[in-house]
Design an enzyme around this catalytic site. Structure first.
Site, PDB file in Angstrom:
ATOM      1  NE  ARG A 559      18.101 -36.901   4.538  1.00  0.00           N
ATOM      2  CZ  ARG A 559      17.513 -35.690   5.709  1.00  0.00           C
ATOM      3  NH1 ARG A 559      17.785 -36.423   7.036  1.00  0.00           N
ATOM      4  NH2 ARG A 559      16.917 -34.826   5.148  1.00  0.00           N
ATOM      5  CG  ASP A 604      17.458 -28.681   0.049  1.00  0.00           C
ATOM      6  OD1 ASP A 604      16.215 -29.112  -0.300  1.00  0.00           O
ATOM      7  OD2 ASP A 604      17.885 -27.505  -0.078  1.00  0.00           O
ATOM      8  CG  HIS A 641      15.164 -27.570  10.393  1.00  0.00           C
ATOM      9  ND1 HIS A 641      13.844 -28.121  10.076  1.00  0.00           N
ATOM     10  CD2 HIS A 641      14.688 -26.903  11.811  1.00  0.00           C
ATOM     11  CE1 HIS A 641      12.859 -27.883  10.869  1.00  0.00           C
ATOM     12  NE2 HIS A 641      13.413 -27.111  11.980  1.00  0.00           N
ATOM     13  CB  CYS A 652      38.047 -28.432  17.678  1.00  0.00           C
ATOM     14  SG  CYS A 652      37.894 -28.549  16.161  1.00  0.00           S
ATOM     15  CB  SER A 748       0.660 -26.970   6.347  1.00  0.00           C
ATOM     16  OG  SER A 748      -0.364 -26.182   7.371  1.00  0.00           O
ATOM     17  CG  ASN A 772       1.954 -26.357   1.050  1.00  0.00           C
ATOM     18  OD1 ASN A 772       2.492 -26.649   0.302  1.00  0.00           O
ATOM     19  ND2 ASN A 772       1.298 -26.696   2.297  1.00  0.00           N
TER      20      ASN A 772
HETATM   21 ZN    ZN Z   1      37.978 -30.460  15.626  1.00  0.00          ZN
END
Ligand code: ZN
Length: 814
Positions: A559, A604, A641, A652, A748, A772
């Site tokens: 991705r 992205d 997100h 850590c 939406s 949209n």
């Molecule tokens: Zn670390």
């Protein structure tokens, strides 16, 4: 003769709509409305503007900044050849050139002769009678649909009675007895309307005036209608009685509504002929108002006394105008000329400010002939000046009803290729439209026009059974049945920009649609081969990383590679300009320190990249009272997100951003070896990678230390997986509580989290605007909706094209 017909055959390509009288006041509003219509900007229809003066047309083109695909046509309505040529170039003529008694007949004649559809704004019932007599039969032969009075005269009256009958028929096989509409109105009267009234008094032969009785426009005669009254009342069950006076538009409106009734009664008569299909008979009976239908209307007044005074003043005033010639001279002298509006200013400036104050409502109370009677209440409302702004919308949408299905009623858009369009009418129009003739707005256009008007966001419609005739259950059903007519979001650009200008705390919530033009594949994009036969959601849960960290990393590696190829698009740029303080100060100048926060669900990093490419925002930017000012990009952007280019150490917790194509050399090897395998379908398979070869804290070169940020712990992508709480939800909630304008972009407004945010903003009195590609159920809750690719709609709506060209000159299309 031969030559001329040859010539017209050659003047080939038709324009969908030609606006006659485009340089007049209403003509200009229509031109402006059509030129910004969503179906025009999507190239679903073409239109041309016609007027007597070519130079005025050019001025109009410049003033409205019309695109070059709108043709201009020199038109002289006194010259039969000029009219004929202009009419033949059109599919639908919008005729605004009045007084119609003086100028209208040749235009209708040409339309009826050539089978061209026609809409106008006339309130001159004597003239309508004239054209029914002359052209109705001819029009049914050529298929021309001629519709008079498609403006504030007489759409609200016609529509309110039509709606009540529809609701009544949905309730049972009832016929309408009386139908009474109470009008409320605020707004101006155009020069054309005044001129119409004077024409009625002066120019129309007196014997014609005698003919204009109640059923002068109807093919059948119904019951006797009420005479002039000094006091009118409307008593809807469960509501207090509303008083009113004589409405000066009643004479025309009532005759027109009774024509709708008469045309529908004729349909029932026609259906009684032998070998009529059962469906047609049923249809005619369902549409009919019933033989006892009697319509009346009045203007709502604050009290009974004011109602009586209003009616009396009107009666005396009209009498004086009609019978005392010097008074008529004086009125004419000071009357506005047709083509001028209530202001000397340019119509385009004026509409946005003063017209926004106008409104109308038409409340219809219909009672069935049954015992006990069924009561129906229907309300048809418009938000804007009815005489100008809404009239321009009503006639434009009437013309469009004859060309294209409404936006909201079509799952698949009609083909944008104008030449492929046939001359046939779009589906959904009443039977009468298919037969042609001189019709009324409702008899010809019915639900199609109502749906179109509601789609504009400027009109609302409700209709339901009231009182004892309806149980609670049926009342609910009725309301539900009419719910396609509930208030729709507006797509009015000027209004949206005004809202934007006065916003203080703007929040943008973006989703996958924002990056669509950048080529970012979405989870649901089945067309993309990369995700074929593959469930990406299987990798977006914490359990998957626990069970199969190697498979998850292979997936995210691919991705990242995909996203690295993507470039920001104009939607990202437009939103970034909005966050640029100098631009924001211009766009939203009403508050001293307007703020913008972009909350994106995309991982992205494209929105971030564009923000970082902005010139240093320095000290000029908006700052928070709390003191600690985070870096501009972070202050104006939250990747809720997460971000696929950010990693977190599972040991850590060190967080790091990297655009290196492969975060571990083993993943780079994977890239080489799997060039031929079919994407992520076998993400868990492929060349062997060990856990130790996965991206780790300190990188491939980690040499056994346990320092923070170099501890050798396993890294994970810093994206929010299902079941994990987005880290900055508190900050988002805090900003959202102050938000007065929420822009929902590329998602939406009905799915979470947008739905929750939208509801919160609305509850606090804020505005929600959706950008949209398409509409989804529930989006009606939004105040504004602009459909289309957001890389096209956003730069236009935010009016940031100039700044975009300055800030990213190399990204502009050549
Ligand atoms: Zn670390």
């Amino acid at each position: 003769m031969m030559l001329s017909s040859l010539h017209t055959t050659m003047s080939s390509v038709k324009t969908d709509i030609v606006v006659f009288g485009a340089t007049g006041f209403t003509g200009r509003l229509i031109t402006r409305y059509l030129s910004t219509h969503p179906q025009f900007t999507q190239h679903l229809f073409s239109f041309a503007i016609a007027a007597r003066s070519q130079s005025k047309l050019h001025t109009l083109v410049q003033e409205l900044d019309l695109p070059p695909n709108i043709n201009t046509l020199q038109l002289d309505v006194t010259d039969h050849k000029s009219v004929e040529a202009a009419v033949k170039s059109a599919r639908v003529v919008i005729n605004t050139v009045g007084p119609y008694w003086t100028w209208g007949t040749p235009v209708v004649k040409a339309c009826a002769n050539n089978g061209i559809h026609y809409v106008d704004l006339t309130g001159e019932d004597m003239w309508i009678r004239e054209i029914i007599n002359k052209f109705d039969y001819l029009a049914t032969k050529t298929g021309a649909v001629i519709i008079n009075s498609c403006g504030y005269d007489s759409v609200p009256s016609d529509a309110s009675a039509f709606l009540s009958n529809k609701t009544l028929k949905a309730h049972g096989p009832y016929d309408v007895g009386t139908s009474m509409t109470a009008h409320r109105v605020r707004g101006g009267i155009s020069g054309g309307t005044l001129s119409t009234m004077m024409t009625a008094i002066e120019d129309v032969p007196k014997e014609k005036m005698q003919e204009s009785i109640d059923y002068s426009l109807s093919p059948v005669t119904g019951p006797a209608l009420p005479r002039f009254q000094f006091l009118y009342t409307q008593s809807i069950p469960g509501e207090s009685t509303v008083p009113g006076g004589f409405f000066f538009m009643q004479p025309t409106n009532r005759k027109l509504v009774q024509r709708t009734f008469g045309l529908l009664e004729m349909e029932v008569k026609n259906a009684e002929a032998p070998d009529t299909p059962v469906e047609a008979i049923r249809n005619a009976r369902r549409e009919r108002y019933g033989p006892a239908f009697a319509y009346d209307e009045f203007l709502v007044m604050p009290s009974r006394l004011s109602a009586v005074i209003f009616s009396a003043v009107f009666a005396i005033g009209f009498g004086m105008l009609a019978y005392i010639t010097p008074i008529r001279w004086i009125v004419k002298k000071y009357m506005r000329q047709p083509g001028s509006g209530p202001s000397e200013e340019r119509a385009t400036d004026w509409i946005d400010r003063d017209m926004a104050k106008g409104f109308f409502s038409a409340t219809n109370h219909t009672i069935s002939t049954s015992t006990p009677p069924v009561h129906v209440k229907s309300v048809f409302k418009g938000d804007r000046d009815p005489g100008y702004a809404l009239t321009a919308i009503m006639i434009s949408e009437s013309a469009l009803s004859l060309l294209l299905p409404p936006v909201s009623s079509t799952a698949s858009q009609p083909s944008p290729s104008s030449s492929a369009k046939s001359l046939t009418l779009p589906e959904g129009l009443p039977v009468l439209a298919r037969k042609g003739g001189v019709l009324t707005p409702m008899s010809a256009l019915g639900d199609v026009l109502l749906t179109r008007l509601v789609d504009t966001g400027r009109f609302s419609i409700e209709s339901h059974v009231v009182g004892e005739g309806a149980s609670e259950e049926t009342r609910k059903n009725q309301t539900h049945r009419s719910s396609i007519f509930s208030m729709a979001p507006s797509s009015d650009k000027a209004s949206f920009r005004a809202t934007l200008a006065s916003a203080e705390n703007i929040i943008i919530l973006s989703g996958a649609g924002l990056s669509a033009a950048s080529g970012i594949p979405t989870y649901r994009n089945a067309d993309n081969s990369l995700w074929n036969n593959f469930d990406p959601l299987a990798y977006a849960v914490p359990e998957a990383f626990k069970d199969d960290p190697i498979g998850v990393w292979k997936f995210y590696h691919r991705r990242r590679a995909e996203y690295l190829l993507a470039k920001p698009n104009n939607a990202h740029r437009a939103l970034a300009v909005l966050a640029h303080p100098p631009a924001l100060a211009r766009i939203a100048p009403h508050h001293k320190a307007p703020r913008v926060l972009h909350v994106t669900q995309n991982v992205d990093a494209l929105a971030l990249g564009v923000l970082e490419s902005l010139p240093d925002q320095g000290q000029g930017g908006p700052s928070e009272a709390e003191g600690d000012v985070p870096p501009p990009a972070k202050d104006s952007l939250i990747e809720m997100h997460g971000d696929i280019f950010v990693t977190r150490c599972t040991a850590c917790q060190h967080v790091q951003r990297s655009y290196t194509p492969a975060l571990a050399s083993a993943l780079a090897e994977l890239e080489k070896n799997s060039a031929s395998d079919d994407g992520a379908a076998d993400a868990a398979g492929g060349p062997a990678i060990t856990l130790a070869q996965l991206p780790k804290c300190g990188g491939d070169a980690w040499a056994g230390s346990n320092r923070y940020g170099r501890c050798g712990g396993l890294l994970r992508p810093e994206v929010v997986w299902f079941g994990e709480v987005p880290p900055l939800m508190g900050e988002i909630a805090r900003r959202m509580s102050k938000c007065d304008l929420l822009l929902v972009v590329g998602t939406s407004s009905t799915v979470q989290p947008a739905a929750g945010f939208a509801a919160q903003v609305k509850k606090n009195g804020g505005t929600v605007a959706v950008f949209n590609l398409g509409r989804s159920t529930g989006d009606e809750e939004a105040d504004y909706m602009f459909l289309g690719p957001c890389d096209e709609t956003l730069p236009d709506l935010l009016e940031v094209e100039k700044e975009m060209a300055q800030l990213w000159p190399q990204s502009q299309p050549v």
